[in-house]
Design an enzyme around this catalytic site. Structure first.
Site, mmCIF file in Angstrom:
data_model
loop_
_atom_site.group_PDB
_atom_site.id
_atom_site.type_symbol
_atom_site.label_atom_id
_atom_site.label_comp_id
_atom_site.label_asym_id
_atom_site.label_seq_id
_atom_site.Cartn_x
_atom_site.Cartn_y
_atom_site.Cartn_z
ATOM 1 N N LYS A 120 -3.200 9.659 -7.961
ATOM 2 C CA LYS A 120 -2.413 10.936 -7.613
ATOM 3 C C LYS A 120 -1.452 11.400 -8.211
ATOM 4 C CE LYS A 120 -2.580 8.483 -2.785
ATOM 5 N NZ LYS A 120 -1.912 7.819 -1.097
ATOM 6 N N GLN A 158 3.516 4.560 -0.167
ATOM 7 C CA GLN A 158 1.827 3.879 -0.223
ATOM 8 C C GLN A 158 1.876 2.745 0.996
ATOM 9 O OE1 GLN A 158 -0.457 5.644 -2.179
ATOM 10 N NE2 GLN A 158 -1.873 4.043 -1.208
ATOM 11 N N ASP A 162 2.756 12.941 3.925
ATOM 12 C CA ASP A 162 1.820 12.109 4.179
ATOM 13 C C ASP A 162 1.205 12.863 5.908
ATOM 14 O OD1 ASP A 162 0.133 10.432 2.646
ATOM 15 O OD2 ASP A 162 1.957 8.342 3.198
HETATM 16 N N1 GUN Z 1 -3.221 3.934 1.729
HETATM 17 C C1 GUN Z 1 -4.074 4.731 2.012
HETATM 18 N N2 GUN Z 1 -4.368 5.849 2.461
HETATM 19 C C2 GUN Z 1 -2.911 6.327 2.486
HETATM 20 C C3 GUN Z 1 -2.566 7.682 3.103
HETATM 21 O O1 GUN Z 1 -3.420 8.844 2.930
HETATM 22 N N3 GUN Z 1 -1.300 7.514 2.557
HETATM 23 C C4 GUN Z 1 -0.158 6.048 2.011
HETATM 24 N N4 GUN Z 1 0.928 6.879 2.476
HETATM 25 N N5 GUN Z 1 -1.019 5.449 2.059
HETATM 26 C C5 GUN Z 1 -2.246 5.299 2.116
#
Ligand code: GUN
Length: 309
Positions: free
Chosen positions: A78, A122, A145
């Site tokens: 990311k 995360q 998100d």
């Molecule tokens: N862990 C796995 N996929 C995601 C996601 O799309 N967002 C977040 N915050 N954590 C994750």
């Protein structure tokens, strides 16, 4: 040799296939590969041009609690994508011994920092931390998100959230790119997580599809998946085999894990399943890159929201 399925596909999506067939990637069985990497690159290049025109760069803050190796890789990907297109990226690493109060204080700090336009915590979080409580401390306008109750509530009550969750958004962007229309289709989703299955079901309902969600307690899974026009699997283990699908269905594989030999795999047995599908996503190179692209798009959308007054 072109099979009858190939000509059927030309008939189903005429504008796309007649004009762009030279850009499509096929397997030997004339199944079209839904190429998430290619679309990610295209979307990020467009986004980079939009970001260049902004007076200040968007800033994405990612909180990573603990040292889960998979999460470290996701967060790093990311960060790399953000920096490549001109988004400021801040990763805040916190020990897995951190308490809820301390984590909430950190989120409040980011909420009140006008230089930070997007916040992501995360997942998964360590077991002693209440995930729902933590996520809901993020200001909905900075919730990149789309996981806060405010944004989820909007999505589940047919209102527009500030942004849509990244993986479901990436799946729909990819299907749209290939002119796959979900209206009236039976879409079977396997997995009911807040990250993929639940929000995706609502977004697909909004496209006027008929949606079935299956999960670990579903009885006779194959009898349901066999009725799918579109199958979306988000489990994280190999569960989809060729005898579970009807001919010419569309398969989207969201699962990703390492097998016993260390190879990256998805939920679907690609070699056996792809010959009977009309379109299929690869793993890697399908939905993973699309999730990153959606996160970058969401970051810019939230920036625009905060700079529109
Ligand atoms: N862990 C796995 N996929 C995601 C996601 O799309 N967002 C977040 N915050 N954590 C994750």
């Amino acid at each position: 040799m072109y099979s009858s399925r190939f000509f059927l596909r030309i008939y189903i999506t005429p504008q796309f296939n007649l004009f762009f067939s030279q850009y499509l990637c096929y397997t030997n069985d004339m199944t079209i590969i839904l190429d998430g990497k290619k679309l990610r690159d295209k979307l990020l290049a467009q986004l980079e041009q939009r970001i260049k025109k902004l007076s200040t760069p968007p800033s994405l803050a990612v909180i990573l609690v603990g040292e889960d190796p998979a999460s470290q890789i996701y967060v790093n990907n990311k960060k790399k994508a953000a920096e490549k297109i001109g988004i400021n990226s801040i990763v805040i690493n916190l020990p897995d011994t951190i308490g809820e109060e301390e984590l909430i204080e950190k989120i409040e700090e980011l909420n009140n920092d006008s230089d930070i336009t997007a916040i992501l915590v995360q997942l998964p979080l360590p077991k002693h931390i209440d995930k729902t409580k933590i996520i809901n401390c993020i200001k909905p306008e900075k919730d990149v998100d789309g996981f806060t109750v405010a944004n989820f509530g909007r999505l589940f009550s047919c209102q527009k959230p500030y942004v849509y969750p990244c993986t479901p958004k990436g799946i729909l962007l990819l299907l749209d790119e290939y002119n796959i229309n979900l209206e009236g289709q039976h879409v079977v989703i396997i997995g009911r997580s807040n990250i993929v299955g639940r929000p995706l079901s609502q977004m697909i309902l909004n496209r006027n599809a008929t949606v079935t969600i299956c999960h670990s307690h579903t009885k006779n899974l194959a009898s349901i998946t066999k009725t799918a026009d579109v199958l979306i699997s988000a489990v994280g283990e190999k569960i989809i085999e060729e005898n579970m699908l009807k001919s010419d269905c569309i398969v989207v594989d969201v699962g990703i894990f390492k097998d016993e030999t260390g190879k990256t795999r998805g939920d679907v047995d690609f070699e056996k399943v792809s010959p009977i599908t009309s379109y299929i996503t690869p793993v890697p190179g399908g939905i993973g890159p699309m999730t990153i692209a959606s996160l970058m798009i969401n970051t810019v959308e939230l920036y625009n929201l905060q700079h529109s007054e």
